[in-house]
Enzyme design. Structure first.
Site, PDB file in Angstrom:
ATOM      1  N   ASP A   1       1.357   2.815   3.623  1.00 19.16           N
ATOM      2  CA  ASP A   1       0.464   3.900   3.173  1.00 19.16           C
ATOM      3  C   ASP A   1       1.282   5.179   2.912  1.00 19.16           C
ATOM      4  O   ASP A   1       0.840   6.296   3.225  1.00 19.16           O
ATOM      5  CB  ASP A   1      -0.664   4.167   4.165  1.00 19.16           C
ATOM      6  CG  ASP A   1      -1.781   5.009   3.551  1.00 19.16           C
ATOM      7  OD1 ASP A   1      -1.726   5.314   2.341  1.00 19.16           O
ATOM      8  OD2 ASP A   1      -2.712   5.376   4.289  1.00 19.16           O
TER       9      ASP A   1
ATOM     10  N   HIS B   1     -10.624   0.795   1.829  1.00 22.51           N
ATOM     11  CA  HIS B   1     -10.353   1.893   2.764  1.00 22.51           C
ATOM     12  C   HIS B   1     -11.616   2.006   3.608  1.00 22.51           C
ATOM     13  O   HIS B   1     -12.602   2.611   3.184  1.00 22.51           O
ATOM     14  CB  HIS B   1     -10.099   3.169   1.949  1.00 22.51           C
ATOM     15  CG  HIS B   1      -9.962   4.411   2.763  1.00 22.51           C
ATOM     16  ND1 HIS B   1      -8.879   5.242   2.647  1.00 22.51           N
ATOM     17  CD2 HIS B   1     -10.763   4.990   3.685  1.00 22.51           C
ATOM     18  CE1 HIS B   1      -9.018   6.275   3.471  1.00 22.51           C
ATOM     19  NE2 HIS B   1     -10.159   6.147   4.100  1.00 22.51           N
TER      20      HIS B   1
ATOM     21  N   HIS C   1       2.952  14.359   0.011  1.00 22.30           N
ATOM     22  CA  HIS C   1       2.244  15.586  -0.378  1.00 22.30           C
ATOM     23  C   HIS C   1       3.265  16.720  -0.488  1.00 22.30           C
ATOM     24  O   HIS C   1       4.359  16.638   0.076  1.00 22.30           O
ATOM     25  CB  HIS C   1       1.192  15.954   0.674  1.00 22.30           C
ATOM     26  CG  HIS C   1      -0.019  15.080   0.646  1.00 22.30           C
ATOM     27  ND1 HIS C   1      -0.880  15.027  -0.428  1.00 22.30           N
ATOM     28  CD2 HIS C   1      -0.512  14.199   1.560  1.00 22.30           C
ATOM     29  CE1 HIS C   1      -1.857  14.162  -0.170  1.00 22.30           C
ATOM     30  NE2 HIS C   1      -1.662  13.637   1.018  1.00 22.30           N
TER      31      HIS C   1
ATOM     32  N   LEU D   1       2.229   6.472  -5.313  1.00 19.39           N
ATOM     33  CA  LEU D   1       3.377   6.968  -6.088  1.00 19.39           C
ATOM     34  C   LEU D   1       3.002   8.201  -6.906  1.00 19.39           C
ATOM     35  O   LEU D   1       3.859   8.840  -7.501  1.00 19.39           O
ATOM     36  CB  LEU D   1       3.932   5.858  -6.988  1.00 19.39           C
ATOM     37  CG  LEU D   1       4.487   4.642  -6.232  1.00 19.39           C
ATOM     38  CD1 LEU D   1       4.996   3.588  -7.216  1.00 19.39           C
ATOM     39  CD2 LEU D   1       5.586   5.028  -5.266  1.00 19.39           C
ATOM     40  N   ARG D   2       1.713   8.493  -6.964  1.00 23.76           N
ATOM     41  CA  ARG D   2       1.181   9.770  -7.496  1.00 23.76           C
ATOM     42  C   ARG D   2       1.297   9.968  -8.995  1.00 23.76           C
ATOM     43  O   ARG D   2       0.748  10.940  -9.509  1.00 23.76           O
ATOM     44  CB  ARG D   2       1.850  10.967  -6.798  1.00 23.76           C
ATOM     45  CG  ARG D   2       1.806  10.944  -5.278  1.00 23.76           C
ATOM     46  CD  ARG D   2       0.396  10.979  -4.754  1.00 23.76           C
ATOM     47  NE  ARG D   2       0.342  11.289  -3.325  1.00 23.76           N
ATOM     48  CZ  ARG D   2      -0.668  10.966  -2.539  1.00 23.76           C
ATOM     49  NH1 ARG D   2      -1.711  10.324  -3.018  1.00 23.76           N
ATOM     50  NH2 ARG D   2      -0.668  11.290  -1.271  1.00 23.76           N
TER      51      ARG D   2
ATOM     52  N   HIS E   1       0.842  -1.214   0.000  1.00 23.82           N
ATOM     53  CA  HIS E   1       0.000   0.000   0.000  1.00 23.82           C
ATOM     54  C   HIS E   1       0.867   1.251   0.000  1.00 23.82           C
ATOM     55  O   HIS E   1       1.392   1.654   1.037  1.00 23.82           O
ATOM     56  CB  HIS E   1      -0.873  -0.034   1.262  1.00 23.82           C
ATOM     57  CG  HIS E   1      -1.908   1.044   1.315  1.00 23.82           C
ATOM     58  ND1 HIS E   1      -3.126   0.854   1.925  1.00 23.82           N
ATOM     59  CD2 HIS E   1      -1.936   2.317   0.855  1.00 23.82           C
ATOM     60  CE1 HIS E   1      -3.842   1.960   1.844  1.00 23.82           C
ATOM     61  NE2 HIS E   1      -3.140   2.870   1.201  1.00 23.82           N
TER      62      HIS E   1
HETATM   63  O1  DOR Z   1      -4.073   9.857   4.720  1.00 27.41           O
HETATM   64  C1  DOR Z   1      -4.280   9.300   3.647  1.00 27.41           C
HETATM   65  N1  DOR Z   1      -3.729   9.753   2.503  1.00 27.41           N
HETATM   66  N2  DOR Z   1      -5.095   8.238   3.610  1.00 27.41           N
HETATM   67  C2  DOR Z   1      -5.487   7.687   2.440  1.00 27.41           C
HETATM   68  O2  DOR Z   1      -6.196   6.711   2.482  1.00 27.41           O
HETATM   69  C3  DOR Z   1      -5.061   8.276   1.162  1.00 27.41           C
HETATM   70  C4  DOR Z   1      -3.802   8.992   1.311  1.00 27.41           C
HETATM   71  C5  DOR Z   1      -3.456   9.856   0.107  1.00 27.41           C
HETATM   72  O3  DOR Z   1      -3.625   9.399  -1.016  1.00 27.41           O
HETATM   73  O4  DOR Z   1      -2.952  10.951   0.316  1.00 27.41           O
END
Ligand code: DOR
Length: 436
Positions: free
Chosen positions: A311, A185, A315, A69-70, A66
């Site tokens: 996870d 999720h 960002h 990679l954006r 999980h």
């Molecule tokens: O905090 C989170 N960020 N939870 C998620 O399920 C998605 C993830 C994201 O894609 O930034």
């Protein structure tokens, strides 16, 4: 000249898939492990590069079921290339990319873009997870059979739940003959409402709207019931609550095909991390309480929770430099995962071999559809290896992360234990052996 063999000499070999823990050597040739154990180096000394490990841990490369990679679409947050660099620095050799990209990974063409980009740019194996629903919109199923044909190792709308029970039921029915999990999720959004952190005393004190544990528990209950009804495989992503763990435990006892993962942050941080409105600690599902952490650890130790997944959710600085409720949720996790988790080992809460199992052999079992022999140091297995110094003390500095995402609530934290090198397919993809 590169020699044909690579010998990792005198390490502590921990291969949890085979319950092996022994001081010895690992010999690699042609991208595969060809020998291992005490004295293995001696019989392979010709034409070999030798790396002295002086007792450092040699273990299967980590597998992350999980991560985000954006790419495509959010390359300002991360790319497959930078994500793979960060993964390699964290000891990961196989990473499964969640489909909340732009476009979302709901078509064979997007999966093929990810595969091609990974072949070109990635240092580690990237396996895609396809969407459950078209556009992750929750209204109609994605072409799941086509996605499986294009290499999807599971299906998820992660970032969002599959909210509609009828859609979830149909998704499970389609995934069953494919032998792939629906990775949900689990947060019932009608119960999350505007919740931004765990609902409780701290949220009340801070005046931040709370997200109650029942938002997760209700959906885990629904999904285990649907998995039981269909006989299909549901995997619970980032489980965070004591109640959720108990629902999975009971479902497993009834023989339901359910697996679950926990993240390093949910295992090691409580809601107190949010105390000064630190948006770095904003994550979905939210950080919970010490009692939840104890339940997660119990779940890991009794087999209720099958694997650990990062996870990894990178960002940009701008995404996070907002008031708490507006900051985007997520933690950049690859580069701190192992060291954060080792705090549980040092505290005697989980055994080293069990932790490593949950990061290698455990997830490898979820990837049997690939036909690859992953998550073990057995002869003829792919030479995917992490080398760990469990005693190396360091302070997390997120500004030097290889990930583009510097968003870490662990910035400034002193940790004990570090990945010193990572080998993927027989080649070093990260190497800090000899560096302090
Ligand atoms: O905090 C989170 N960020 N939870 C998620 O399920 C998605 C993830 C994201 O894609 O930034």
């Amino acid at each position: 000249m590169m020699k044909s063999k690579l010998i990792l000499k005198d390490g502590l070999i921990i291969d949890p898939a085979r319950s092996i823990e022994v001081r010895g050597d690992v010999v690699i040739e042609g991208g595969k492990i060809i020998d291992s154990g005490p004295g293995a180096a001696a019989s392979h000394s010709e034409n070999a590069d030798v790396v002295e490990l002086n007792g450092m841990i040699i273990t299967p490369g980590f597998i992350d079921m999980h991560c985000h990679l954006r790419e495509p679409g959010f390359e300002d947050k991360e790319t497959i290339k930078t994500g793979s660099l960060a993964a390699a620095a964290g000891g990961f050799t196989t990473i499964c990319a969640m489909p909340n990209t732009q476009p979302p990974a709901d078509s064979a063409s997007t999966l093929s873009f990810i595969a091609q980009t990974s072949t070109r740019d990635s240092l580690v194996r990237v396996l895609p997870i396809g969407c459950v629903t078209a556009g992750r919109a929750g209204r109609e199923l994605a072409p799941m059979i086509e996605l499986a044909g294009a290499g999807a190792v599971g299906f998820s709308d992660d970032g969002s739940p599959v909210g509609d029970a009828w859609i979830m039921l149909r998704a499970l029915e389609y995934s069953k003959p494919l032998g792939l999990p629906i990775i949900n999720h689990c947060e019932d959004l009608s119960l999350v409402a505007n919740g931004q952190m765990n609902e409780g005393k701290i949220s009340t004190l801070l005046g931040i709207p709370g997200n109650p544990s029942i938002s997760e528990e209700v959906m885990i209950a629904r999904d285990t019931i649907l998995a039981e009804y269909t006989g299909a495989w549901v995997h619970i992503a980032h489980i965070s609550t004591a109640g959720g763990v108990e629902i999975v435990r009971q479902a497993k006892r009834r023989g339901v095909r359910v697996t679950a993962e926990a993240t390093p942050h949910h295992l090691c941080l409580t809601e107190y991390a949010v105390m000064d409105y630190d948006s770095m600690a904003r994550v979905n599902p939210p950080l919970r309480t010490q009692a939840d952490i104890e339940a997660l650890i119990e779940g890991l130790n009794d087999g209720t929770i099958d694997i650990i997944a990062t996870d990894h959710a990178p960002h940009t600085a701008d995404d996070k430099a907002q008031e708490f409720g507006l900051a985007l949720p997520g933690i950049s996790g690859f580069e701190t995962a192992l060291a954060v988790l080792l705090s549980l080992v040092h505290a005697g809460k989980i055994k080293m071999a069990d932790l490593l199992y949950k990061m290698s052999a455990g997830p490898a079992a979820m990837l049997s559809s690939t036909g690859l022999k992953l998550g073990t140091l057995e002869k003829r297995a792919v030479a995917d290896i992490a080398i760990i110094d469990p005693d190396h003390e360091w302070t997390v500095d997120s500004s030097v992360f290889l990930s583009k995402g510097k968003n870490s609530p662990f910035h400034g934290t002193r940790l004990k234990g570090k990945v010193k090198a990572t080998i993927a397919g027989g080649k070093f993809v990260f190497n800090e052996i000899g560096k302090n």
